[in-house]
Scaffold this motif. Structure first.
Motif, PDB file in Angstrom:
ATOM      1  N   TRP A 103       0.848  -1.198   0.000  1.00 47.20           N
ATOM      2  CA  TRP A 103       0.000   0.000   0.000  1.00 47.20           C
ATOM      3  C   TRP A 103       0.882   1.246   0.000  1.00 47.20           C
ATOM      4  CZ3 TRP A 103      -1.036   4.586   2.252  1.00 47.20           C
ATOM      5  CH2 TRP A 103      -2.298   5.157   2.050  1.00 47.20           C
ATOM      6  N   ARG A 104       1.895   1.252   0.841  1.00 49.86           N
ATOM      7  CA  ARG A 104       2.776   2.420   0.916  1.00 49.86           C
ATOM      8  C   ARG A 104       3.540   2.608  -0.391  1.00 49.86           C
ATOM      9  NH1 ARG A 104       5.356   1.890   7.005  1.00 49.86           N
ATOM     10  NH2 ARG A 104       3.848   0.370   7.742  1.00 49.86           N
ATOM     11  N   GLU A 105       3.964   1.498  -0.986  1.00 48.08           N
ATOM     12  CA  GLU A 105       4.648   1.581  -2.279  1.00 48.08           C
ATOM     13  C   GLU A 105       3.728   2.169  -3.344  1.00 48.08           C
ATOM     14  OE1 GLU A 105       5.815  -2.436  -2.910  1.00 48.08           O
ATOM     15  OE2 GLU A 105       7.232  -2.454  -1.219  1.00 48.08           O
ATOM     16  N   TRP A 106       2.462   1.761  -3.335  1.00 48.60           N
ATOM     17  CA  TRP A 106       1.477   2.304  -4.274  1.00 48.60           C
ATOM     18  C   TRP A 106       1.330   3.812  -4.077  1.00 48.60           C
ATOM     19  CZ3 TRP A 106      -3.061   4.349  -2.059  1.00 48.60           C
ATOM     20  CH2 TRP A 106      -3.972   4.876  -2.986  1.00 48.60           C
ATOM     21  N   ALA A 107       1.171   4.248  -2.839  1.00 50.23           N
ATOM     22  CA  ALA A 107       0.963   5.671  -2.564  1.00 50.23           C
ATOM     23  C   ALA A 107       2.155   6.506  -3.033  1.00 50.23           C
ATOM     24  CB  ALA A 107       0.712   5.888  -1.072  1.00 50.23           C
ATOM     25  N   VAL A 108       3.353   6.044  -2.745  1.00 54.36           N
ATOM     26  CA  VAL A 108       4.552   6.778  -3.151  1.00 54.36           C
ATOM     27  C   VAL A 108       4.663   6.835  -4.672  1.00 54.36           C
ATOM     28  CG1 VAL A 108       7.070   6.724  -3.135  1.00 54.36           C
ATOM     29  CG2 VAL A 108       5.805   6.288  -1.020  1.00 54.36           C
ATOM     30  N   GLU A 109       4.419   5.713  -5.333  1.00 51.78           N
ATOM     31  CA  GLU A 109       4.560   5.660  -6.790  1.00 51.78           C
ATOM     32  C   GLU A 109       3.569   6.580  -7.493  1.00 51.78           C
ATOM     33  OE1 GLU A 109       4.113   2.510 -10.533  1.00 51.78           O
ATOM     34  OE2 GLU A 109       3.963   1.788  -8.454  1.00 51.78           O
ATOM     35  N   PHE A 110       2.305   6.528  -7.103  1.00 49.83           N
ATOM     36  CA  PHE A 110       1.286   7.263  -7.834  1.00 49.83           C
ATOM     37  C   PHE A 110       1.149   8.713  -7.384  1.00 49.83           C
ATOM     38  CE2 PHE A 110       0.223   2.933  -8.902  1.00 49.83           C
ATOM     39  CZ  PHE A 110      -0.126   3.039 -10.241  1.00 49.83           C
ATOM     40  N   ALA A 111       1.613   9.029  -6.196  1.00 50.46           N
ATOM     41  CA  ALA A 111       1.565  10.422  -5.752  1.00 50.46           C
ATOM     42  C   ALA A 111       2.689  11.247  -6.373  1.00 50.46           C
ATOM     43  CB  ALA A 111       1.632  10.503  -4.234  1.00 50.46           C
ATOM     44  N   GLY A 112       3.795  10.608  -6.698  1.00 52.85           N
ATOM     45  CA  GLY A 112       4.912  11.352  -7.269  1.00 52.85           C
ATOM     46  C   GLY A 112       5.417  12.412  -6.304  1.00 52.85           C
ATOM     47  N   ARG A 113       5.410  13.651  -6.752  1.00 54.28           N
ATOM     48  CA  ARG A 113       5.901  14.754  -5.917  1.00 54.28           C
ATOM     49  C   ARG A 113       4.859  15.298  -4.942  1.00 54.28           C
ATOM     50  NH1 ARG A 113       9.209  18.427 -10.393  1.00 54.28           N
ATOM     51  NH2 ARG A 113      10.723  16.819 -11.005  1.00 54.28           N
ATOM     52  N   TYR A 114       3.657  14.803  -5.024  1.00 54.98           N
ATOM     53  CA  TYR A 114       2.587  15.269  -4.134  1.00 54.98           C
ATOM     54  C   TYR A 114       2.908  14.866  -2.692  1.00 54.98           C
ATOM     55  CZ  TYR A 114      -2.200  15.826  -2.329  1.00 54.98           C
ATOM     56  OH  TYR A 114      -3.316  16.197  -1.614  1.00 54.98           O
ATOM     57  N   ASP A 115       2.986  15.836  -1.795  1.00 58.03           N
ATOM     58  CA  ASP A 115       3.475  15.595  -0.437  1.00 58.03           C
ATOM     59  C   ASP A 115       2.332  15.240   0.512  1.00 58.03           C
ATOM     60  OD1 ASP A 115       5.104  15.367   1.758  1.00 58.03           O
ATOM     61  OD2 ASP A 115       5.331  17.526   2.060  1.00 58.03           O
ATOM     62  N   TRP A 116       1.737  14.070   0.319  1.00 60.19           N
ATOM     63  CA  TRP A 116       0.663  13.629   1.204  1.00 60.19           C
ATOM     64  C   TRP A 116       1.174  13.310   2.603  1.00 60.19           C
ATOM     65  CZ3 TRP A 116       0.971   8.634   3.201  1.00 60.19           C
ATOM     66  CH2 TRP A 116       1.872   7.769   2.567  1.00 60.19           C
ATOM     67  N   ARG A 117       2.468  12.967   2.704  1.00 60.51           N
ATOM     68  CA  ARG A 117       3.019  12.635   4.026  1.00 60.51           C
ATOM     69  C   ARG A 117       3.050  13.839   4.954  1.00 60.51           C
ATOM     70  NH1 ARG A 117       4.232  10.082   7.327  1.00 60.51           N
ATOM     71  NH2 ARG A 117       5.960   8.675   7.421  1.00 60.51           N
ATOM     72  N   ALA A 118       2.882  15.046   4.400  1.00 60.99           N
ATOM     73  CA  ALA A 118       2.819  16.226   5.260  1.00 60.99           C
ATOM     74  C   ALA A 118       1.612  16.188   6.180  1.00 60.99           C
ATOM     75  CB  ALA A 118       2.779  17.493   4.402  1.00 60.99           C
ATOM     76  N   ALA A 119       0.632  15.355   5.856  1.00 65.18           N
ATOM     77  CA  ALA A 119      -0.569  15.240   6.680  1.00 65.18           C
ATOM     78  C   ALA A 119      -0.436  14.149   7.746  1.00 65.18           C
ATOM     79  CB  ALA A 119      -1.782  14.942   5.801  1.00 65.18           C
TER      80      ALA A 119
END
Length: 285
Positions: free
Chosen positions: A24-40
């Motif tokens: 799941w984490r690999e999917w999120a990182v791959e498809f988010a690209g530069r989008y910084d969702w981890r800031a949340a």
């Protein structure tokens, strides 16, 4: 609001990362690209209500439907209770979506009732990750609860890249009996039949008044390609804007990409928020 239009993201995952399998984490990182969702998220991997609220506010999201999932074979167990702090922080922006897995919940009707009592505005079924057919008669009790309560059912359709997923259960044609047996139940085909079944999903949405398509995980610029055999404007009347957050390049970016399809403004407003307002009880937009 986004560019003067109400915006509902009807497909958001904001789980505690400790509940997830690595894929799941690999999917999120791959498809988010530069989008910084981890800031949340905090350092422990838990969503920070104020941070996620601020992030979605900055992207113009008026309402975000938060998914939970009970799929130990594919992604993990993300209980609905984990989303309660987000709703408590901002009960206007954040809304719960229930979920059941017939392999784990019995009787399913009681579990649906329990999760709806927490404030859920829809029920999500994930047959591909859970390893069951959405037409399983055991689920009919859950569908009946939703039909009686005027709550829509969201069903994952199409493929999934996660290990343990069973793609055959993503065939939208498996839902034909459900749609016909529950004519007052709104059924939303998540991911719009992604992969092998775009035509089946689109045909169902156009043929049945109670079938809708959720756009989660579908790049907006490619929608004309995916649904090339259909009148796009006619089909867009059955679309519900959704992103599959966080596996996206950005909510506002996806929403603005829809404007490039040259849909009439009234139709675009329906896709971005109006259709969701009709389907999900109490959104208030």
């Amino acid at each position: 609001m986004l560019d003067g239009m109400p915006l509902v993201d009807a497909h958001v995952h904001a789980p505690r990362l400790s509940t997830l399998k690595p894929a799941w984490r690999e999917w999120a990182v791959e498809f988010a690209g530069r989008y910084d969702w981890r800031a949340a998220y905090d350092d422990a991997g838990d969503p920070v209500p104020a941070a996620l609220d601020a992030l979605l506010e900055s992207e113009g999201v008026d309402r975000a439907l938060l998914f939970c999932e009970y799929s130990p074979r594919a992604t993990g167990i993300q209980p609905i209770e984990d989303n309660l702090p987000l709703v408590e922080h901002n009960p206007v922006r954040f809304r719960l979506v229930a979920s059941v897995n017939p392999h784990l919940h019995h009787p399913v009707a009681s579990e649906v009732e329990r999760q709806l009592s927490l404030g859920a505005v829809a029920l999500k079924i994930h047959p591909v990750h859970g390893g069951f057919s959405p037409s399983d008669k055991e689920l009919y009790a859950a569908y009946q609860v939703c039909a009686d309560r005027g709550v829509p059912v969201i069903v994952h359709t199409g493929s999934s890249t996660f290990p343990g997923a069973r793609a055959r259960f993503g065939d939208p044609s498996l839902l034909v009996d459900v749609v016909e047996d529950f004519p007052t139940l709104d059924v939303i085909l998540a991911h719009g039949g992604r992969g092998w079944w775009y035509d089946v999903a689109a045909f169902l949405a156009l043929a049945k008044p109670n079938v809708w398509l959720d756009l989660a995980g579908l790049p907006p610029r490619r929608l004309p390609e995916y649904y090339a055999r259909f009148d796009l404007e006619r089909l867009a009347a059955k679309w519900v804007f959704s992103t599959d957050w966080p596996g996206i390049p950005g909510v506002a970016r996806n929403a603005r990409a829809l404007t490039e399809l040259d849909l009439p403004e009234e139709l675009l407003r329906g896709v971005l928020g109006g259709n969701a307002a009709k389907l999900f009880p109490g959104l208030g937009i």
